[in-house]
Design a protein around this motif. Structure first.
Motif, PDB file in Angstrom:
ATOM      1  N   LEU A 192     -13.968   3.804   3.841  1.00 32.58           N
ATOM      2  CA  LEU A 192     -13.086   2.645   3.692  1.00 32.58           C
ATOM      3  C   LEU A 192     -12.410   2.274   5.002  1.00 32.58           C
ATOM      4  O   LEU A 192     -12.409   1.117   5.417  1.00 32.58           O
ATOM      5  CB  LEU A 192     -12.027   2.925   2.617  1.00 32.58           C
ATOM      6  CG  LEU A 192     -10.896   1.903   2.518  1.00 32.58           C
ATOM      7  CD1 LEU A 192     -11.441   0.544   2.107  1.00 32.58           C
ATOM      8  CD2 LEU A 192      -9.838   2.390   1.560  1.00 32.58           C
ATOM      9  N   THR A 193     -11.833   3.262   5.671  1.00 36.56           N
ATOM     10  CA  THR A 193     -11.110   2.981   6.905  1.00 36.56           C
ATOM     11  C   THR A 193     -12.050   2.428   7.971  1.00 36.56           C
ATOM     12  O   THR A 193     -11.694   1.507   8.707  1.00 36.56           O
ATOM     13  CB  THR A 193     -10.397   4.250   7.407  1.00 36.56           C
ATOM     14  OG1 THR A 193      -9.629   4.783   6.322  1.00 36.56           O
ATOM     15  CG2 THR A 193      -9.462   3.937   8.549  1.00 36.56           C
ATOM     16  N   ALA A 194     -13.265   2.970   8.039  1.00 35.55           N
ATOM     17  CA  ALA A 194     -14.242   2.457   9.006  1.00 35.55           C
ATOM     18  C   ALA A 194     -14.609   1.014   8.694  1.00 35.55           C
ATOM     19  O   ALA A 194     -14.696   0.176   9.603  1.00 35.55           O
ATOM     20  CB  ALA A 194     -15.489   3.334   9.014  1.00 35.55           C
ATOM     21  N   ALA A 195     -14.829   0.705   7.419  1.00 35.20           N
ATOM     22  CA  ALA A 195     -15.181  -0.664   7.038  1.00 35.20           C
ATOM     23  C   ALA A 195     -14.067  -1.637   7.415  1.00 35.20           C
ATOM     24  O   ALA A 195     -14.322  -2.723   7.949  1.00 35.20           O
ATOM     25  CB  ALA A 195     -15.473  -0.735   5.541  1.00 35.20           C
ATOM     26  N   LEU A 233       0.845  -1.192   0.000  1.00 36.01           N
ATOM     27  CA  LEU A 233       0.000   0.000   0.000  1.00 36.01           C
ATOM     28  C   LEU A 233       0.885   1.248   0.000  1.00 36.01           C
ATOM     29  O   LEU A 233       0.643   2.203   0.727  1.00 36.01           O
ATOM     30  CB  LEU A 233      -0.931   0.011   1.217  1.00 36.01           C
ATOM     31  CG  LEU A 233      -1.834  -1.204   1.396  1.00 36.01           C
ATOM     32  CD1 LEU A 233      -2.679  -1.058   2.653  1.00 36.01           C
ATOM     33  CD2 LEU A 233      -2.714  -1.411   0.175  1.00 36.01           C
ATOM     34  N   ALA A 234       1.907   1.244  -0.828  1.00 33.77           N
ATOM     35  CA  ALA A 234       2.916   2.296  -0.799  1.00 33.77           C
ATOM     36  C   ALA A 234       2.392   3.672  -1.204  1.00 33.77           C
ATOM     37  O   ALA A 234       2.949   4.677  -0.801  1.00 33.77           O
ATOM     38  CB  ALA A 234       4.093   1.913  -1.697  1.00 33.77           C
ATOM     39  N   ALA A 242      -7.264   9.094   2.252  1.00 33.72           N
ATOM     40  CA  ALA A 242      -7.637   7.690   2.502  1.00 33.72           C
ATOM     41  C   ALA A 242      -6.391   6.838   2.692  1.00 33.72           C
ATOM     42  O   ALA A 242      -6.351   5.956   3.569  1.00 33.72           O
ATOM     43  CB  ALA A 242      -8.482   7.156   1.352  1.00 33.72           C
ATOM     44  N   HIS A 243      -5.376   7.106   1.892  1.00 29.09           N
ATOM     45  CA  HIS A 243      -4.132   6.353   1.988  1.00 29.09           C
ATOM     46  C   HIS A 243      -3.502   6.520   3.370  1.00 29.09           C
ATOM     47  O   HIS A 243      -3.113   5.539   4.021  1.00 29.09           O
ATOM     48  CB  HIS A 243      -3.164   6.812   0.891  1.00 29.09           C
ATOM     49  CG  HIS A 243      -1.857   6.104   0.909  1.00 29.09           C
ATOM     50  ND1 HIS A 243      -0.701   6.704   1.341  1.00 29.09           N
ATOM     51  CD2 HIS A 243      -1.527   4.840   0.566  1.00 29.09           C
ATOM     52  CE1 HIS A 243       0.295   5.844   1.255  1.00 29.09           C
ATOM     53  NE2 HIS A 243      -0.176   4.705   0.786  1.00 29.09           N
ATOM     54  N   THR A 290      -5.721   1.790  -4.142  1.00 31.57           N
ATOM     55  CA  THR A 290      -6.851   1.625  -5.061  1.00 31.57           C
ATOM     56  C   THR A 290      -6.859   0.217  -5.654  1.00 31.57           C
ATOM     57  O   THR A 290      -7.910  -0.441  -5.723  1.00 31.57           O
ATOM     58  CB  THR A 290      -6.792   2.681  -6.181  1.00 31.57           C
ATOM     59  OG1 THR A 290      -6.885   3.985  -5.586  1.00 31.57           O
ATOM     60  CG2 THR A 290      -7.910   2.498  -7.189  1.00 31.57           C
ATOM     61  N   ALA A 291      -5.694  -0.270  -6.055  1.00 30.28           N
ATOM     62  CA  ALA A 291      -5.599  -1.630  -6.609  1.00 30.28           C
ATOM     63  C   ALA A 291      -5.986  -2.668  -5.556  1.00 30.28           C
ATOM     64  O   ALA A 291      -6.684  -3.645  -5.858  1.00 30.28           O
ATOM     65  CB  ALA A 291      -4.185  -1.896  -7.121  1.00 30.28           C
ATOM     66  N   TRP A 292      -5.546  -2.460  -4.309  1.00 28.90           N
ATOM     67  CA  TRP A 292      -5.882  -3.388  -3.223  1.00 28.90           C
ATOM     68  C   TRP A 292      -7.387  -3.396  -2.973  1.00 28.90           C
ATOM     69  O   TRP A 292      -7.996  -4.452  -2.791  1.00 28.90           O
ATOM     70  CB  TRP A 292      -5.107  -3.006  -1.960  1.00 28.90           C
ATOM     71  CG  TRP A 292      -5.232  -3.993  -0.854  1.00 28.90           C
ATOM     72  CD1 TRP A 292      -4.479  -5.118  -0.663  1.00 28.90           C
ATOM     73  CD2 TRP A 292      -6.174  -3.969   0.235  1.00 28.90           C
ATOM     74  NE1 TRP A 292      -4.893  -5.782   0.463  1.00 28.90           N
ATOM     75  CE2 TRP A 292      -5.926  -5.094   1.039  1.00 28.90           C
ATOM     76  CE3 TRP A 292      -7.193  -3.101   0.601  1.00 28.90           C
ATOM     77  CZ2 TRP A 292      -6.657  -5.380   2.178  1.00 28.90           C
ATOM     78  CZ3 TRP A 292      -7.923  -3.383   1.754  1.00 28.90           C
ATOM     79  CH2 TRP A 292      -7.657  -4.503   2.523  1.00 28.90           C
ATOM     80  N   ILE A 293      -8.002  -2.220  -2.973  1.00 32.27           N
ATOM     81  CA  ILE A 293      -9.454  -2.122  -2.778  1.00 32.27           C
ATOM     82  C   ILE A 293     -10.178  -2.890  -3.880  1.00 32.27           C
ATOM     83  O   ILE A 293     -11.108  -3.655  -3.612  1.00 32.27           O
ATOM     84  CB  ILE A 293      -9.909  -0.646  -2.772  1.00 32.27           C
ATOM     85  CG1 ILE A 293      -9.362   0.079  -1.537  1.00 32.27           C
ATOM     86  CG2 ILE A 293     -11.428  -0.542  -2.826  1.00 32.27           C
ATOM     87  CD1 ILE A 293      -9.482   1.598  -1.622  1.00 32.27           C
ATOM     88  N   ARG A 294      -9.761  -2.697  -5.110  1.00 30.55           N
ATOM     89  CA  ARG A 294     -10.401  -3.402  -6.242  1.00 30.55           C
ATOM     90  C   ARG A 294     -10.238  -4.915  -6.120  1.00 30.55           C
ATOM     91  O   ARG A 294     -11.149  -5.676  -6.436  1.00 30.55           O
ATOM     92  CB  ARG A 294      -9.839  -2.889  -7.559  1.00 30.55           C
ATOM     93  CG  ARG A 294     -10.319  -1.488  -7.860  1.00 30.55           C
ATOM     94  CD  ARG A 294      -9.852  -0.994  -9.213  1.00 30.55           C
ATOM     95  NE  ARG A 294     -10.362   0.349  -9.414  1.00 30.55           N
ATOM     96  CZ  ARG A 294      -9.665   1.344  -9.928  1.00 30.55           C
ATOM     97  NH1 ARG A 294      -8.413   1.144 -10.327  1.00 30.55           N
ATOM     98  NH2 ARG A 294     -10.199   2.535 -10.066  1.00 30.55           N
TER      99      ARG A 294
END
Length: 199
Positions: free
Chosen positions: A136-139, A31-32, A60-61, A38-42
């Motif tokens: 995202l962070t909450a999820a 997650l650099a 978000a990062h 974004t790729a990790w989320i997808r």
């Protein structure tokens, strides 16, 4: 991991495992930057609720990076009296700070219980955002909390094979490493150490 592993457990472990050995003796961060997040989320779209911030931005990062530091500190706390992952051994957050970060992240999106009941199964409770869109962070934080308070936590271990920095769920009583290649590296290292001592 076993097939019965929950979505929350998968998300919690997958987030922690974005720190890994780089194959050259160092540590890699999957997650650099925001593009990597974004790729990790997808790649995890099936396990994540629809979340705001696609593609991920710098805010978000940073939030996910802070959360991951808390998660790895809490994983290290959970595997005690065993040692933490070598990636974390010298830079763990204090447990109270890690808990505060995790709980603050989870609170970013309030959730409500939602009951599902399929005809051929028993009732299942999911938690859904109380408002439109989920953070995202909450999820991720809510998934981590569910894992840390759930039945899979007792199986959490840190892999101590040479150069490995991963956490894993112990699936078998004799399992000591996260994957077979780590077991092979550990056995080779022990063999070399014994050979060196006998020379």
């Amino acid at each position: 991991m076993q097939d019965s592993t929950s979505r929350d457990t998968r998300l919690a472990l997958d987030l922690a495992l974005t720190i890994r050995h780089d194959g050259r003796g160092g540590i890699a961060d999957d997650l650099a930057d925001p593009a990597a997040l974004t790729a990790w989320i997808r790649a995890h779209a099936d396990d994540l609720p629809p979340v705001a911030g696609h593609p991920a931005d710098a805010t978000a990062h940073a939030a996910v990076h802070d959360l991951r530091a808390a998660v790895r500190a809490l994983f290290a706390h959970a595997v005690r009296p065993g040692a933490p992952s070598p990636a974390d051994a010298t830079r763990l957050l204090p447990v109270p700070e890690a808990l505060q970060r995790l709980n603050a992240a989870a609170a970013r999106t309030p959730t409500v219980p939602v009951l599902r009941w399929a005809e051929d199964a028993g009732p299942v409770v999911d938690r859904r955002p109380a408002q439109d869109g989920a953070d995202l962070t909450a999820a991720l934080a809510q998934a981590v909390i569910a894992f840390l308070a759930g039945p899979d936590l007792h199986r959490l271990r840190a892999c101590h094979a040479p150069r490995c920095v991963r956490y894993f769920l112990k699936d078998h009583p004799r399992q000591e490493w996260c994957k077979p290649s780590c077991g092979n590296r550990a056995r080779v290292a022990r063999h070399h150490e014994r050979h060196k001592q006998s020379s």
